[in-house]
Design an enzyme around this catalytic site. Structure first.
Site, PDB file in Angstrom:
ATOM      1  N   HIS A  48       0.834  -1.218   0.000  1.00 50.57           N
ATOM      2  CA  HIS A  48       0.000   0.000   0.000  1.00 50.57           C
ATOM      3  C   HIS A  48       0.863   1.262   0.000  1.00 50.57           C
ATOM      4  O   HIS A  48       0.503   2.261   0.609  1.00 50.57           O
ATOM      5  CB  HIS A  48      -0.980  -0.010   1.186  1.00 50.57           C
ATOM      6  CG  HIS A  48      -2.106  -0.993   0.986  1.00 50.57           C
ATOM      7  ND1 HIS A  48      -3.280  -0.655   0.362  1.00 50.57           N
ATOM      8  CD2 HIS A  48      -2.199  -2.314   1.276  1.00 50.57           C
ATOM      9  CE1 HIS A  48      -4.066  -1.714   0.308  1.00 50.57           C
ATOM     10  NE2 HIS A  48      -3.426  -2.753   0.851  1.00 50.57           N
ATOM     11  N   ASP A  50       2.269   2.346  -3.155  1.00 48.97           N
ATOM     12  CA  ASP A  50       2.348   2.986  -4.487  1.00 48.97           C
ATOM     13  C   ASP A  50       1.507   4.251  -4.553  1.00 48.97           C
ATOM     14  O   ASP A  50       1.965   5.288  -5.005  1.00 48.97           O
ATOM     15  CB  ASP A  50       2.026   2.005  -5.626  1.00 48.97           C
ATOM     16  CG  ASP A  50       0.663   1.337  -5.557  1.00 48.97           C
ATOM     17  OD1 ASP A  50      -0.016   1.442  -4.518  1.00 48.97           O
ATOM     18  OD2 ASP A  50       0.273   0.705  -6.571  1.00 48.97           O
ATOM     19  N   SER A  81     -14.376 -14.191 -23.058  1.00 47.48           N
ATOM     20  CA  SER A  81     -13.394 -14.756 -22.132  1.00 47.48           C
ATOM     21  C   SER A  81     -13.709 -16.219 -21.878  1.00 47.48           C
ATOM     22  O   SER A  81     -14.877 -16.599 -21.813  1.00 47.48           O
ATOM     23  CB  SER A  81     -13.448 -13.979 -20.810  1.00 47.48           C
ATOM     24  OG  SER A  81     -12.721 -14.656 -19.813  1.00 47.48           O
ATOM     25  N   ALA A 136      -7.211 -12.293  -7.004  1.00 48.16           N
ATOM     26  CA  ALA A 136      -6.497 -12.905  -5.882  1.00 48.16           C
ATOM     27  C   ALA A 136      -5.355 -12.031  -5.371  1.00 48.16           C
ATOM     28  O   ALA A 136      -4.580 -12.453  -4.536  1.00 48.16           O
ATOM     29  CB  ALA A 136      -5.958 -14.273  -6.302  1.00 48.16           C
ATOM     30  N   SER A 141      -6.114  -7.759 -13.214  1.00 50.10           N
ATOM     31  CA  SER A 141      -6.648  -6.634 -13.989  1.00 50.10           C
ATOM     32  C   SER A 141      -5.536  -5.910 -14.750  1.00 50.10           C
ATOM     33  O   SER A 141      -5.697  -5.602 -15.933  1.00 50.10           O
ATOM     34  CB  SER A 141      -7.438  -5.682 -13.094  1.00 50.10           C
ATOM     35  OG  SER A 141      -6.658  -5.269 -12.018  1.00 50.10           O
ATOM     36  N   ASP A 185       0.979  -1.946 -10.321  1.00 54.82           N
ATOM     37  CA  ASP A 185       0.610  -3.169 -11.031  1.00 54.82           C
ATOM     38  C   ASP A 185       0.991  -3.142 -12.515  1.00 54.82           C
ATOM     39  O   ASP A 185       1.685  -4.040 -12.987  1.00 54.82           O
ATOM     40  CB  ASP A 185      -0.879  -3.471 -10.833  1.00 54.82           C
ATOM     41  CG  ASP A 185      -1.217  -3.688  -9.361  1.00 54.82           C
ATOM     42  OD1 ASP A 185      -0.275  -3.826  -8.565  1.00 54.82           O
ATOM     43  OD2 ASP A 185      -2.401  -3.709  -9.025  1.00 54.82           O
TER      44      ASP A 185
HETATM   45  C1  GLA Z   1      -3.703  -3.361  -5.088  1.00 59.05           C
HETATM   46  C2  GLA Z   1      -3.495  -2.185  -6.020  1.00 59.05           C
HETATM   47  C3  GLA Z   1      -2.019  -1.775  -6.073  1.00 59.05           C
HETATM   48  C4  GLA Z   1      -1.448  -1.602  -4.684  1.00 59.05           C
HETATM   49  C5  GLA Z   1      -1.760  -2.814  -3.820  1.00 59.05           C
HETATM   50  C6  GLA Z   1      -1.337  -2.656  -2.373  1.00 59.05           C
HETATM   51  O1  GLA Z   1      -3.126  -4.516  -5.598  1.00 59.05           O
HETATM   52  O2  GLA Z   1      -3.928  -2.508  -7.313  1.00 59.05           O
HETATM   53  O3  GLA Z   1      -1.893  -0.594  -6.850  1.00 59.05           O
HETATM   54  O4  GLA Z   1      -1.929  -0.419  -4.099  1.00 59.05           O
HETATM   55  O5  GLA Z   1      -3.155  -3.095  -3.810  1.00 59.05           O
HETATM   56  O6  GLA Z   1       0.043  -2.582  -2.262  1.00 59.05           O
END
Ligand code: GLA
Length: 400
Positions: A48, A50, A81, A136, A141, A185
């Site tokens: 958490h 980013d 899909s 998960a 995504s 991500d």
């Molecule tokens: C999710 C969000 C990421 C990041 C994580 C926590 O996966 O998509 O951008 O904030 O939570 O680190």
């Protein structure tokens, strides 16, 4: 190529060959379909951070999204899909203007962005599939979004740029789907490389690769089986709480441009001026920033025990201060730490369910899944899925 790598490449090729068959069943067997693979990611450190401008250390994994794509002679977009129900058929000129809650919101967001930034394209048929658990915490995504952007760059003859794909993915997820996610991500999916962890500083988006000894180490992921859609709100709530914590702390840290810049000592000195939730969130962020830098230093000097200890401390902080764990994640965490050869573990992704990531010495792999699985089953009456991941070279076309 090592024997193991050759086997994995063969297995990806055969899965994609199967996916191509499904595409032809669904969309007809005219020639010209192309295949793409886009990995998921697992984040080892920097939870958490980013969206708070902090550093993160993810790796791309050798499980991800399969895309079979063929351009059409009209302006229709057909998205289907093998993993999710529901499909989309619409003209490029009449794509849904807003998210509908369907899985195809993600690719539609990316297509909107590409059309706006890169000009008009032609219609496409796309069949999505893959071998990554959805929802998960392994970034299904971002895997879909970056993969869609890459495939459309190829099919529409655009000059391929990883950064452009990452930006399209981010726009799709943030502006179209409405998840207030950070940049980790899509960057991890796009820029991570095998044999390394990606070091991404989310304050200035700078990246570097940190060697990660894949011969000595194994990354395992244990899945609670609990799913929570990020767009449902709990994730956005944490983002808002961190923004509030920053607003409350900003007067005491005039140089800070994001919560990452606020030192733990400043948070503690002004604890009384923060609401309790903001205080807990700020505590986690300040401590996690420090731990993530320490983890990088530990990895660079080969001190794996110190790296693993930071991971485990991260889990405790996510449970106590950030409050995104659930009993199933805590059980997986504790069971993993009870196995000889485990260096560290923590929940990965947003939390609220999903997976833990475990770093273990390679020789400790045998028996690990049974050990964790049995302990989890004693409490919850079912076996968690436990997988071992390799790194991945990133999103790419696949020629069979
Ligand atoms: C999710 C969000 C990421 C990041 C994580 C926590 O996966 O998509 O951008 O904030 O939570 O680190």
């Amino acid at each position: 190529m090592t024997g193991q790598r050759a086997t994995e490449a063969a297995s990806l090729s055969s899965s994609l060959a199967e996916h191509l068959l499904r595409f032809h069943e669904r969309f007809g067997d005219a020639p010209g379909a192309r295949l793409f693979f886009s990995p998921g990611r697992v984040n080892l450190m920097g939870a958490h951070l980013d969206y708070n401008g902090g550093p993160v250390m993810p790796m791309a994994i050798d499980r991800g999204t399969f895309l079979a794509v063929r351009s059409r002679s009209d302006r229709e977009v057909h998205l289907a899909s093998t993993l999710e129900a529901g499909s989309l058929a619409a003209s490029l000129d009449e794509l849904p203007a807003r998210a509908t809650g369907a899985w195809h919101d993600y690719p539609v967001g990316v297509i909107h962005h590409l059309l706006r930034e890169r000009g008009p394209g032609e219609g496409v048929d796309v069949l999505y599939g893959g071998n990554l658990p959805i929802g998960a915490g392994l970034s299904s995504s971002a895997s879909i979004c970056v993969g869609t952007a890459l495939a459309l760059h190829h099919v529409w003859g655009l000059e391929v740029s990883t950064l452009a794909c990452v930006e399209a993915a981010l726009w799709g997820e943030r502006e179209f789907v409405g998840v207030r996610c950070g940049i980790m991500d899509p960057y991890a999916v796009g820029f991570a490389r095998p044999g390394h962890l990606l070091w991404l500083d989310c304050k200035d988006s700078s990246t570097s690769l940190i060697p990660f000894d894949v011969d000595a180490l194994t990354v395992a992921v244990a899945d609670t089986g609990i799913r929570r859609d990020l767009a449902q709100g709990a994730f956005n709530e944490r983002v808002a709480e961190c923004a509030r914590a920053f607003e409350q702390l900003r007067p005491f840290a005039p140089e800070a441009t994001c919560l990452r810049d606020v030192e733990a000592s400043v948070v503690e000195a002004h604890a009384g001026e923060l609401d309790d939730t903001a205080l807990r969130r700020a505590r986690h962020v300040a401590a996690e920033v420090r731990r993530t830098f320490e983890a990088r230093d530990a990895l660079l000097r080969g001190d794996l025990a110190a790296f693993g200890a930071r991971m485990s401390a991260s889990h405790t902080s996510l449970r106590e201060d950030f409050e995104v764990s659930v009993p199933e994640l805590d059980a997986l965490f504790e069971a993993a730490l009870g196995w000889d050869g485990v260096l560290g573990s923590r929940l990965t992704g947003a939390g609220f369910g999903g997976c833990t990531v475990v770093l273990l010495r390679r020789e400790a792999r045998s028996g690990f899944a049974d050990h964790v699985g049995a302990r989890f089953e004693q409490r919850f009456g079912r076996r968690p899925r436990i997988s071992f991941f390799q790194g991945d070279p990133g999103p790419r076309p696949i020629d069979l």
